[in-house]
Each structure stands twice: as C-alpha cells, then as structure tokens.
Design a protein around this motif. Structure first.
Motif, PDB file in Angstrom:
ATOM      1  N   ASP A  62      43.004  22.438-111.839  1.00 58.37           N
ATOM      2  CA  ASP A  62      43.054  21.170-112.560  1.00 58.37           C
ATOM      3  C   ASP A  62      44.037  20.254-111.852  1.00 58.37           C
ATOM      4  O   ASP A  62      45.246  20.463-111.928  1.00 58.37           O
ATOM      5  N   THR A  64      43.449  16.742-112.123  1.00 56.55           N
ATOM      6  CA  THR A  64      43.264  15.410-112.707  1.00 56.55           C
ATOM      7  C   THR A  64      43.306  15.423-114.230  1.00 56.55           C
ATOM      8  O   THR A  64      43.156  14.378-114.858  1.00 56.55           O
ATOM      9  N   GLY A  65      43.517  16.598-114.841  1.00 54.94           N
ATOM     10  CA  GLY A  65      43.521  16.712-116.293  1.00 54.94           C
ATOM     11  C   GLY A  65      44.914  16.959-116.847  1.00 54.94           C
ATOM     12  O   GLY A  65      45.933  16.589-116.251  1.00 54.94           O
ATOM     13  N   ALA A  68      47.459  18.653-114.452  1.00 58.76           N
ATOM     14  CA  ALA A  68      47.309  18.182-113.076  1.00 58.76           C
ATOM     15  C   ALA A  68      48.516  18.521-112.210  1.00 58.76           C
ATOM     16  O   ALA A  68      48.368  18.918-111.043  1.00 58.76           O
ATOM     17  N   LYS A  72      48.129  21.025-108.934  1.00 60.07           N
ATOM     18  CA  LYS A  72      48.420  20.598-107.567  1.00 60.07           C
ATOM     19  C   LYS A  72      49.412  21.534-106.903  1.00 60.07           C
ATOM     20  O   LYS A  72      49.218  21.962-105.749  1.00 60.07           O
ATOM     21  N   ASP A 102      38.202  21.057-108.322  1.00 62.79           N
ATOM     22  CA  ASP A 102      39.018  20.476-109.387  1.00 62.79           C
ATOM     23  C   ASP A 102      38.139  20.268-110.614  1.00 62.79           C
ATOM     24  O   ASP A 102      37.232  19.438-110.593  1.00 62.79           O
ATOM     25  N   HIS A 103      38.405  21.016-111.697  1.00 60.52           N
ATOM     26  CA  HIS A 103      37.586  20.858-112.892  1.00 60.52           C
ATOM     27  C   HIS A 103      38.189  19.878-113.901  1.00 60.52           C
ATOM     28  O   HIS A 103      37.569  19.553-114.912  1.00 60.52           O
ATOM     29  N   GLY A 104      39.419  19.409-113.640  1.00 59.24           N
ATOM     30  CA  GLY A 104      40.020  18.417-114.525  1.00 59.24           C
ATOM     31  C   GLY A 104      40.206  18.879-115.953  1.00 59.24           C
ATOM     32  O   GLY A 104      40.281  18.070-116.876  1.00 59.24           O
ATOM     33  N   TYR A 105      40.277  20.182-116.149  1.00 59.10           N
ATOM     34  CA  TYR A 105      40.381  20.806-117.473  1.00 59.10           C
ATOM     35  C   TYR A 105      39.223  20.383-118.380  1.00 59.10           C
ATOM     36  O   TYR A 105      39.365  20.213-119.586  1.00 59.10           O
ATOM     37  N   ASP A 106      38.052  20.265-117.774  1.00 56.97           N
ATOM     38  CA  ASP A 106      36.824  19.945-118.503  1.00 56.97           C
ATOM     39  C   ASP A 106      35.950  21.203-118.538  1.00 56.97           C
ATOM     40  O   ASP A 106      35.646  21.764-117.487  1.00 56.97           O
ATOM     41  N   LYS A 109      32.725  21.181-116.301  1.00 52.48           N
ATOM     42  CA  LYS A 109      33.034  21.199-114.873  1.00 52.48           C
ATOM     43  C   LYS A 109      33.583  22.559-114.440  1.00 52.48           C
ATOM     44  O   LYS A 109      33.252  23.055-113.358  1.00 52.48           O
TER      45      LYS A 109
END
Length: 424
Positions: A62, A64-65, A68, A72, A102-106, A109
C-alpha cells in the motif's frame, strides 16, 4: 475474541466474492520459458516463479492508501535487501526479482493483484492488510501453497503453514503494552483503561488483548471504535475524559495518533497513551502534535527501532540513507528488511536442500527456530500455529533519535502474554 461473528462472515463473504471475480477476470502473467516443475541443470528442483536464472517474488503493498508511509518504507527496504543479496551472487546462482503491486488498501485491487501474480512467483515477502490476507488464506492453504509473510499481525492469520506472522500478534502486543502501563506508568487495579481501535481484524484483535489484560489486572476497558477514515479524535477524547480513564491504548494509524494525543493534551487529559506498532510514523514529529507525542505517547513494537544500537541496525541505516537519501527512516524499514531477510534465509536453506519449489521453501522456513534478524528479537518459525515471537519493545517518539523513536523498554514478554493463547 476478535471480529464479531456476523461482521467476520459479512467481510469474508464480500472478499470471497471479490476473489472469485478477480480470479475469473484476471489472467496470470505468462511464465518465463525456463519456469516450471522439474530439476535444473544444477540438480535443484524448481517450480512456480523459479527458472534457471531467476527467482521471482511478489510484493503486495500500500503506497497510496491508509498505510502509504508504511508500504513505501517496507517495499524500499525489501528492494534494498534483494539488491544486496544479488550483489553477493543471489540464491543458487539465480537472481532474485521483486514484482511490486500497489493495492492502495483497496480490497478489489489487493485480491486482483494476488490473482495476477500468484502463479508467476515463488511467494510473497510482503502482503499488507490482514483482511486481504485472510481472504486468500483458504486458497493459499488449499491450492497455491506459496509462502506469504504478511505485514499484518492479526491472530486470525495464525495456523496456516504458508502464511506466517513475523513477530507478535496484535492481541499479545497489546497485553505487553498494558503490562508496561501497569508496571511503569502508574495504572492500577480498579482504574479505567481507554481503548480506541479501528473496526476490523486489526483493532478488534488488539481489543481482545486489552480485554484479557484488563481481566487479569482488575481494570475496566472503555471502548471507542472508529473507522480508518475517522481522523478527528475529539469526540473519542471527550468520551474518555468524561469516563475518567487513567491511560489509553490506540489501535489505529498515525493520523489518529496525532489527533488523539494532540487533543488529549489540549483538554488536559494528561494520561499515557500507547499505540500498536502501526500507529506511528516519524512524519508526525513535524506536526503541531510533536511535543505532546514526545511527552505522553508510546508504541509497542515487535522489534527494536531502526535507530537501535546494533550492528545490523547501524548498517541498515547507512545503506538505506545511501539508497534513498530523500526518504525518512521509520520502523517500516525494519519490518520490510526483517521479512525480506527471513525469506532470504529460507531461500538459502531451500537451495542447500536443492529444492526451490514452494514445498521446499516451506520446509526450509520450519528449520528457522532461533533466527535473529538483528533487532533484539529471536524468531521461531517451527510452529505455524504461533507467531514467531511473543516479545514487544516499548518505544517513544523522539525528534533527536534516528527514525524518530527511542527505546524505553527492551523487548520482553509479560507473564500474562506468556499464558495467553491467541484466538487464531
């Protein structure tokens, strides 16, 4: 007790549907020509993700969530480890490669990314998000059988021979945190203990720990459940102040930590606050909440901090700064490095046994019974039904410390935690 049964069934059903949809809609990448079950020219058995020249691993993160910052740091630390491993010749004469998603905490995804990569990698040294890992557990155990080292510490993940938790689970970590409040911060029998927690596996598994510790110590837990999107903790602080709590446990994220501690200080609720390991980021020390965080906030951690006074920590700090000079150091670096190192050691042992299949890797991990990753904790991977360690270090924010954290209590296991059985 973790997530209520009805909520757990609802979440499991939702994620199961998503997993089925992604399995139907996402085709795995075509394997490289030298992949597949068999024996290489060097006599090493190979399977998914392993060819004559490469070993491919998957990273589900993750960036972008809600996590993030953690994602990173974890990912860059693992990329650094793999770069150094390859510079030393790789494993079994093969170059190790990381494929990052990157699943963005979705949820959709995350599950689509797992489905995409699963058949093309040997395993996953990173998978952030305990609900997502739990959603694929049945598939991992039943048909995929690839090693997964999640950056998630829910007790619900215990028991799988392939999904292995590194460090303490949230319930045990919270028991150790409450012990710190009792032995060093003045909390005593008859007091009220506040607990602010995310809904879902993370928060409710931590809540199971505080409830157990409270029963043993004669405390009353005042619960405040929040959502990951709730960033203003004013209402929760007001409720806890009115209840007369003498200390607070926080099982949420860094944003919630900054708000809770900052608001508590502003309304003169001057009680110690302790968070689980993912409830802090050094970037908070550049916010107005920094003075309050340094004064009244603590973090329970499955290892010493990145700025620890150990040879491994010092080398990692120097190497990470050289590789990523613009990025901050935090404990996500430790988590990522530790998981990559554990995966790497299992790979080396599998190579020595001339078996780089998923089965061979799983057997190799079971032989790591006293693994020291360099951050003050020994890990035992011989028992899939248990976390690799019961130890927690207690850290405190400090702007002068490397990585923004200093150690106030070395890794330890409380007596209550020793006798506790996680509800996996």
């Amino acid at each position: 007790m973790t997530m209520p049964a009805q909520s757990r069934r609802r979440l499991a059903a939702t994620l199961a549907v998503l997993l089925a949809l992604t399995a139907a809609g996402c085709s795995a990448k075509a394997k490289s020509g030298d992949d597949g079950a068999g024996t290489g020219a060097d006599g090493v058995k190979t399977g998914e993700g392993v060819g004559d020249k490469t070993i491919r691993l998957g990273v589900l993160t993750d960036m972008t969530g809600v996590y993030a910052t953690l994602g990173k740091s974890v990912t860059q630390a693992q990329q650094l480890y793999v770069k150094q491993l390859n510079a030393q010749g790789g494993v079994c004469g093969r170059t190790v490669e990381l494929t990052v998603r990157d699943h963005g905490y979705d949820p959709q995804k995350a599950l689509a990314s797992y489905t995409e990569l699963e058949s093309d990698v040997l395993g996953f040294p990173q998978f952030i998000g305990s609900p997502f890992v739990a959603a694929v557990e049945q598939r991992v155990d039943g048909q995929d059988k690839g090693l997964v080292l999640p950056q998630a510490w829910s007790a619900s993940l215990l028991g799988s021979p392939y999904i292995r938790v590194i460090g303490t689970t949230y319930d045990i970590e919270t028991i150790n945190a409450v012990d710190f409040l009792l032995t060093e911060k003045g909390l005593k029998k008859g007091d009220k203990l506040g607990h602010v927690y995310f809904e879902g596996d993370y928060g409710e598994n931590a809540l199971a720990g505080s409830r157990h510790a409270a029963r043993q110590a004669g405390l009353t837990v005042v619960e405040q459940k929040i959502k990951p999107t709730d960033n203003d903790m004013s209402a929760q602080v007001a409720a806890l102040k009115q209840a007369g709590v003498k200390a607070i446990v926080l099982s949420a994220g860094p944003r919630q930590a900054a708000s809770l501690v900052g608001v508590a200080a502003a309304v003169k609720l001057n009680v110690p606050v302790i968070g689980n390991n993912s409830a802090f980021a050094p970037q908070l020390l550049a916010t107005p909440a920094a003075p309050a965080l340094e004064k009244m906030y603590y973090v329970a951690s499955p290892s010493l901090p990145v700025g620890a006074d150990t040879p491994v920590a010092k080398k990692l700090v120097a190497d990470y700064r050289a590789a990523y000079p613009k990025d901050a150091l935090d404990n996500g670096v430790v988590a990522g490095w530790t998981a990559a190192q554990v995966f790497g050691e299992a790979l080396k042992k599998a190579c020595a046994s001339k078996d780089l299949t998923r089965e061979g890797l799983g057997k190799a991990l079971l032989t790591l019974e006293g693994h020291e990753a360099g951050f003050g904790v020994k890990h035992d991977f011989s028992r899939p039904k248990s976390p690799s360690s019961l130890d927690s270090a207690i850290l405190q924010p400090d702007r002068k410390a490397v990585g923004g954290m200093r150690t106030v209590r070395e890794p330890y296991t409380s007596e209550v935690a020793q006798d506790f059985t996680p509800a996996g």
